[in-house]
Design an enzyme around this catalytic site. Structure first.
Site, mmCIF file in Angstrom:
data_model
loop_
_atom_site.group_PDB
_atom_site.id
_atom_site.type_symbol
_atom_site.label_atom_id
_atom_site.label_comp_id
_atom_site.label_asym_id
_atom_site.label_seq_id
_atom_site.Cartn_x
_atom_site.Cartn_y
_atom_site.Cartn_z
ATOM 1 N N LEU A 9 -3.440 -7.166 -10.757
ATOM 2 C CA LEU A 9 -2.852 -8.362 -10.071
ATOM 3 C C LEU A 9 -2.858 -7.903 -8.668
ATOM 4 C CD1 LEU A 9 -0.711 -9.987 -12.696
ATOM 5 C CD2 LEU A 9 -2.911 -9.820 -12.558
ATOM 6 N N ALA A 10 -3.483 -8.528 -7.581
ATOM 7 C CA ALA A 10 -3.489 -8.418 -6.385
ATOM 8 C C ALA A 10 -3.470 -9.608 -5.391
ATOM 9 C CB ALA A 10 -4.331 -7.091 -6.045
ATOM 10 N N ALA A 11 -2.975 -10.500 -5.899
ATOM 11 C CA ALA A 11 -2.963 -12.036 -4.963
ATOM 12 C C ALA A 11 -2.022 -12.229 -4.388
ATOM 13 C CB ALA A 11 -3.386 -12.873 -6.031
ATOM 14 N N GLN A 74 -7.923 -15.880 -7.447
ATOM 15 C CA GLN A 74 -6.854 -16.736 -7.955
ATOM 16 C C GLN A 74 -6.522 -17.794 -6.985
ATOM 17 O OE1 GLN A 74 -2.995 -15.012 -8.721
ATOM 18 N NE2 GLN A 74 -2.448 -16.742 -10.052
ATOM 19 N N HIS A 363 -9.314 29.681 26.630
ATOM 20 C CA HIS A 363 -8.742 29.003 27.350
ATOM 21 C C HIS A 363 -9.468 27.796 28.097
ATOM 22 C CE1 HIS A 363 -6.530 32.827 27.850
ATOM 23 N NE2 HIS A 363 -7.585 33.213 28.169
ATOM 24 N N SER A 405 -15.286 32.488 33.909
ATOM 25 C CA SER A 405 -14.574 31.604 34.209
ATOM 26 C C SER A 405 -15.106 30.381 34.927
ATOM 27 C CB SER A 405 -13.282 31.766 34.867
ATOM 28 O OG SER A 405 -12.564 32.615 33.706
#
EC number: 2.7.7.23
Length: 460
Positions: A9-11, A74, A363, A405
């Site tokens: 039931l998820a209404a 529903q 880094h 770098s």
């Protein structure tokens, strides 16, 4: 064994959630409440699983998108009994129907198996709990002489004596299908709410001589529902505490069990150490001796033995080799594979790249769409320039390369084995092996040069 049908039931609206999102889609441990329930249902290997949805319209089935489920709307919502009525065309005449709720996410498979085992052709199974404060819940009314269940009375319809009962109905039940169809057709809505209560079938079962058996969960919180953000937050802490306790029992060292969030599956080997405020999402595997620093997020990651993830690192959809050193403040994005003893340092981002054993970028660097060989040193500030505004290109750095770098590698480009790239270079063409390559403007010193002087500010 009887075929098992499951109805979820998820209404519900979830008015007290104060949200446009349907209640059952609010997340607990990183996934919707309803998904927790459906995962549990799936573990029971049902013949069919039917989900009753309502508020939020098609949002719920579209979000879940599981073709194995039967989705039934529903409209309007007239109570739990009315909700189960909508599933009747999908429920077989024989077997057992298990009723679950989309906002009750933590019921265990073991508890439900116990309940289902009690139910049968002539037995209705109820999941009940004892609460010190049962206010708001339907009470389990038992016969004074036999102790058998006589009925369930909802709070608003209960007498004073019935309201003193501490045993309450969780709503979860296992019903014999041969009776379910008939009982639902007999439901009436002459109650304070004007709704069709599923719980009324208990009194019908008693009247029809069907035994009503009760089972209890291992923990009361297994049957706790969510009606507000306060309750959702409370269940989140309960869930996370349970997960932390499992890790501790497996020998994982947690700096503070109250400060870890698991939003998926976390598997740990021996002697794993996890510092505070770490988040684990998706499928994460930490092998023996892994150490995870504070405030780290790992998502869909495998970290091999003895690697160290320093604080404030973010790693997702990646594979980390043995004895690697990651962070602090490192970001490793999807598609990355680090072999053994790779070092990724502070403020380094790696995306969709492979770094072979022993290579280091310690880094302030970006490595994207790259293949890096063994024993490579990536200097601070190095960038693989992989995107031209439309397409991505690959950078290949072979074994034993030293990149100075502040170097830009303009993809597509290959840096050959043993190359050294001078600091501050912009590399646009493939480099030869075992040679120094650099690209810089000639350094000049200008005699007599004066720095600009700020103009005086005008007086008001």
């Amino acid at each position: 064994m009887s075929k098992l049908n499951i109805v979820v039931l998820a209404a519900g609206l979830g008015k007290r959630m104060y949200s446009a999102l349907p209640k059952v889609l609010h997340p607990l441990a990183g996934k919707p409440l309803l998904v927790h329930v459906l995962d549990t249902a799936r573990a029971l290997a049902p013949h069919t699983t039917c989900v009753i949805y309502g508020h939020g319209g098609e949002t719920v089935p579209q979000t879940i998108a599981d073709e194995s489920l039967i989705w039934v709307p529903q409209i309007p919502q007239l109570g739990t009994g009315h909700a189960v009525m909508q599933a009747l065309p999908h429920i077989e005449k024989e077997g057992i129907t298990l009723i679950l709720y989309g906002d009750v996410p933590l019921t265990s498979v073991e508890t439900l198996k116990k309940l289902i085992a009690m139910a049968g052709k002539q037995t209705l199974g109820l999941l009940t709990v004892e609460l010190p404060d049962p206010a708001g819940y339907g009470r389990i009314v038992r016969h004074s002489e036999t102790g058998e269940v006589a009925a369930i009375v909802e709070e608003k319809d209960a007498s004073e004596s019935q309201r003193s009962i501490g045993e309450i109905n969780t709503g979860i039940m296992a019903v014999p299908n041969r009776y379910l169809h008939g009982w639902l057709c007999k439901l009436e809505n002459n109650n304070a709410q004007g709704e069709y209560y599923l719980t009324d079938i208990v009194a019908m079962a008693v009247k029809d001589g069907v035994k009503v058996a009760t089972a209890n969960p291992a923990y009361v919180w297994e049957t706790t529902g969510v009606n507000s953000k306060v309750q959702l937050a409370g269940l989140e802490r309960i869930y996370q505490t349970a997960q932390a306790n499992k890790l501790l029992e497996q020998g994982v060292a947690l700096a503070d069990p109250a400060r870890i969030d698991i939003r998926g599956k976390l598997s740990c080997g021996r002697d794993v150490m996890i510092d505070i405020n770490c988040i684990f999402e998706g499928d994460v595997q930490l092998d023996d001796g892994v150490k995870v620093g504070a405030h780290t997020i790992l998502k869909d990651v495998r970290v091999a033995a003895d690697s160290v993830i320093a604080p404030f690192s973010l790693i997702e959809a990646a594979e980390i080799g043995r004895n690697c050193r990651i962070g602090p403040y490192a970001r490793i994005r999807p598609g990355t594979r680090l072999e053994d003893e790779v070092h990724i340092g502070n403020f380094v981002e790696v995306k969709n790249s492979a770094l072979a054993a022993g290579s280091k970028a310690n880094h302030l660097s970006y490595i994207g769409d790259a293949v890096v060989g063994r024993s490579v040193n990536i200097g601070a500030g190095t960038i693989t320039c992989n995107y031209d505004g439309a397409n991505k290109y690959q950078t290949i750095i072979e074994d034993d390369v030293f990149v100075g770098s502040d170097t830009q590698l303009i993809a597509p480009v290959r840096v050959a084995r043993g190359s050294t790239i001078g600091a501050g270079s912009t590399i646009t063409r493939d480099t030869p092996p075992d040679m120094l390559t650099l690209s810089r403007a000639k350094q000049l010193s200008i005699d007599g040069w004066k720095r600009p002087v700020k103009k005086p500010k005008p007086k008001n």
